[in-house]
Design an enzyme around this catalytic site. Structure first.
Site, PDB file in Angstrom:
ATOM      1  N   LYS A   1       0.837  -1.205   0.000  1.00 39.57           N
ATOM      2  CA  LYS A   1       0.000   0.000   0.000  1.00 39.57           C
ATOM      3  C   LYS A   1       0.879   1.264   0.000  1.00 39.57           C
ATOM      4  O   LYS A   1       2.094   1.177   0.215  1.00 39.57           O
ATOM      5  CB  LYS A   1      -0.924  -0.029   1.220  1.00 39.57           C
ATOM      6  CG  LYS A   1      -1.937  -1.188   1.193  1.00 39.57           C
ATOM      7  CD  LYS A   1      -2.881  -1.098   2.388  1.00 39.57           C
ATOM      8  CE  LYS A   1      -3.893  -2.229   2.397  1.00 39.57           C
ATOM      9  NZ  LYS A   1      -4.858  -2.113   3.515  1.00 39.57           N
TER      10      LYS A   1
ATOM     11  N   TYR B   1     -12.392  -2.283  -3.334  1.00 38.88           N
ATOM     12  CA  TYR B   1     -12.897  -2.329  -1.959  1.00 38.88           C
ATOM     13  C   TYR B   1     -14.427  -2.307  -1.906  1.00 38.88           C
ATOM     14  O   TYR B   1     -15.000  -1.920  -0.885  1.00 38.88           O
ATOM     15  CB  TYR B   1     -12.310  -1.166  -1.154  1.00 38.88           C
ATOM     16  CG  TYR B   1     -10.890  -1.410  -0.668  1.00 38.88           C
ATOM     17  CD1 TYR B   1     -10.555  -2.575   0.022  1.00 38.88           C
ATOM     18  CD2 TYR B   1      -9.887  -0.466  -0.887  1.00 38.88           C
ATOM     19  CE1 TYR B   1      -9.255  -2.804   0.471  1.00 38.88           C
ATOM     20  CE2 TYR B   1      -8.574  -0.681  -0.429  1.00 38.88           C
ATOM     21  CZ  TYR B   1      -8.281  -1.849   0.253  1.00 38.88           C
ATOM     22  OH  TYR B   1      -7.001  -2.077   0.711  1.00 38.88           O
TER      23      TYR B   1
ATOM     24  N   PHE C   1     -15.627   3.744   7.134  1.00 38.56           N
ATOM     25  CA  PHE C   1     -14.260   4.109   6.746  1.00 38.56           C
ATOM     26  C   PHE C   1     -14.023   4.021   5.238  1.00 38.56           C
ATOM     27  O   PHE C   1     -12.899   4.202   4.788  1.00 38.56           O
ATOM     28  CB  PHE C   1     -13.245   3.232   7.496  1.00 38.56           C
ATOM     29  CG  PHE C   1     -13.425   1.746   7.310  1.00 38.56           C
ATOM     30  CD1 PHE C   1     -12.920   1.097   6.188  1.00 38.56           C
ATOM     31  CD2 PHE C   1     -14.110   0.979   8.255  1.00 38.56           C
ATOM     32  CE1 PHE C   1     -13.081  -0.278   6.012  1.00 38.56           C
ATOM     33  CE2 PHE C   1     -14.274  -0.394   8.084  1.00 38.56           C
ATOM     34  CZ  PHE C   1     -13.755  -1.019   6.957  1.00 38.56           C
TER      35      PHE C   1
ATOM     36  N   GLU D   1      -9.538  -9.842  -8.099  1.00 43.67           N
ATOM     37  CA  GLU D   1      -8.553  -8.771  -7.912  1.00 43.67           C
ATOM     38  C   GLU D   1      -7.430  -8.855  -8.953  1.00 43.67           C
ATOM     39  O   GLU D   1      -6.967  -7.826  -9.449  1.00 43.67           O
ATOM     40  CB  GLU D   1      -8.006  -8.827  -6.480  1.00 43.67           C
ATOM     41  CG  GLU D   1      -9.087  -8.439  -5.474  1.00 43.67           C
ATOM     42  CD  GLU D   1      -8.717  -8.695  -4.011  1.00 43.67           C
ATOM     43  OE1 GLU D   1      -7.589  -9.169  -3.747  1.00 43.67           O
ATOM     44  OE2 GLU D   1      -9.558  -8.428  -3.137  1.00 43.67           O
TER      45      GLU D   1
HETATM   46  P1  DAT Z   1      -7.800  -6.898   5.164  1.00 48.03           P
HETATM   47  O1  DAT Z   1      -7.000  -5.795   4.520  1.00 48.03           O
HETATM   48  O2  DAT Z   1      -7.041  -7.574   6.271  1.00 48.03           O
HETATM   49  O3  DAT Z   1      -8.369  -7.868   4.163  1.00 48.03           O
HETATM   50  P2  DAT Z   1     -10.509  -5.824   5.389  1.00 48.03           P
HETATM   51  O4  DAT Z   1     -10.772  -6.404   4.045  1.00 48.03           O
HETATM   52  O5  DAT Z   1     -11.456  -6.133   6.493  1.00 48.03           O
HETATM   53  O6  DAT Z   1      -9.038  -6.211   5.906  1.00 48.03           O
HETATM   54  O7  DAT Z   1     -10.424  -4.230   5.276  1.00 48.03           O
HETATM   55  C1  DAT Z   1      -9.777  -3.635   4.176  1.00 48.03           C
HETATM   56  C2  DAT Z   1      -8.964  -2.466   4.686  1.00 48.03           C
HETATM   57  O8  DAT Z   1      -9.848  -1.488   5.225  1.00 48.03           O
HETATM   58  C3  DAT Z   1      -8.013  -2.800   5.815  1.00 48.03           C
HETATM   59  O9  DAT Z   1      -6.774  -3.320   5.353  1.00 48.03           O
HETATM   60  C4  DAT Z   1      -7.845  -1.464   6.480  1.00 48.03           C
HETATM   61  C5  DAT Z   1      -9.220  -0.829   6.325  1.00 48.03           C
HETATM   62  N1  DAT Z   1     -10.036  -1.042   7.524  1.00 48.03           N
HETATM   63  C6  DAT Z   1     -10.604  -2.212   7.926  1.00 48.03           C
HETATM   64  N2  DAT Z   1     -11.275  -2.064   9.069  1.00 48.03           N
HETATM   65  C7  DAT Z   1     -11.143  -0.756   9.410  1.00 48.03           C
HETATM   66  C8  DAT Z   1     -11.601   0.060  10.483  1.00 48.03           C
HETATM   67  N3  DAT Z   1     -12.354  -0.456  11.460  1.00 48.03           N
HETATM   68  N4  DAT Z   1     -11.235   1.369  10.490  1.00 48.03           N
HETATM   69  C9  DAT Z   1     -10.494   1.896   9.509  1.00 48.03           C
HETATM   70  N5  DAT Z   1     -10.021   1.196   8.461  1.00 48.03           N
HETATM   71  C10 DAT Z   1     -10.354  -0.107   8.407  1.00 48.03           C
END
Ligand code: DAT
Ligand code: MG
Length: 148
Positions: A9, A49, A57, A126
């Site tokens: 990232k 995403y 978020f 992806e």
């Molecule tokens: P990962 O990246 O482990 O697959 P995810 O798919 O649940 O996690 O979330 C994607 C991204 O979103 C993560 O890398 C960081 C951000 N994110 C996740 N939960 C968050 C939160 N509670 N507050 C802020 N950013 C968050």
């Protein structure tokens, strides 16, 4: 052989962690089959995403991932999707075990260094979102003989 999409990232790129992260997957025994430095267009980030579009978020997440170059990669290997997730560590760096990428280099969930596909379905989606077929190299890694 299974493939996954991994991405350093913008925080990882800025902090000079591309080499360290590539090394970890190389040293593990996985095979790099695609890679590029790129700034993600906003529409692609929103698609990438998409599963989080209703989360509070989401806006911040898309702002962040498009804020500078990322290093997008495709890696190949047996069980690479699940194993790469283990090597990344938990989403929240505070919960990620030391020895994992997020456990060793991250502090906050918003800047957690690396993305990795979480299932075969998301890996397929992806990889197709970020790479043309012709950008993926099919090559015989001679070292695989000593890994498998
Ligand atoms: P990962 O990246 O482990 O697959 P995810 O798919 O649940 O996690 O979330 C994607 C991204 O979103 C993560 O890398 C960081 C951000 N994110 C996740 N939960 C968050 C939160 N509670 N507050 C802020 N950013 C968050
Ligand atoms: Mg995820």
């Amino acid at each position: 052989m299974e493939k996954t999409f991994l991405m350093v990232k913008p925080d990882g790129v800025q902090r000079g962690l591309i080499g360290e992260i590539v090394s970890r997957f190389e040293n593990k025994g996985f095979q790099l089959v695609g890679a590029k430095l790129m700034v993600i267009p906003r529409s692609v980030a929103e698609q990438h995403y998409g599963e989080h579009q209703d989360k509070p978020f989401f806006g911040e997440l898309v702002d962040f991932i498009t804020s500078g170059p990322v290093f997008a990669m495709v890696w190949e290997g047996e069980d690479v999707i699940a194993t790469a997730r283990q090597m990344m560590g938990k989403t929240k760096p505070a919960e990620a075990t030391p020895g994992t990428i997020r456990g060793d280099y991250g502090v906050t969930v918003g800047k957690n260094i690396i993305h990795g596909s979480d299932s075969p379905t998301s890996a397929k989606r992806e990889i197709a979102l970020f790479f043309d077929e012709k950008e993926i190299a099919s090559w015989e890694k001679l070292l695989n003989r000593w890994v498998y």
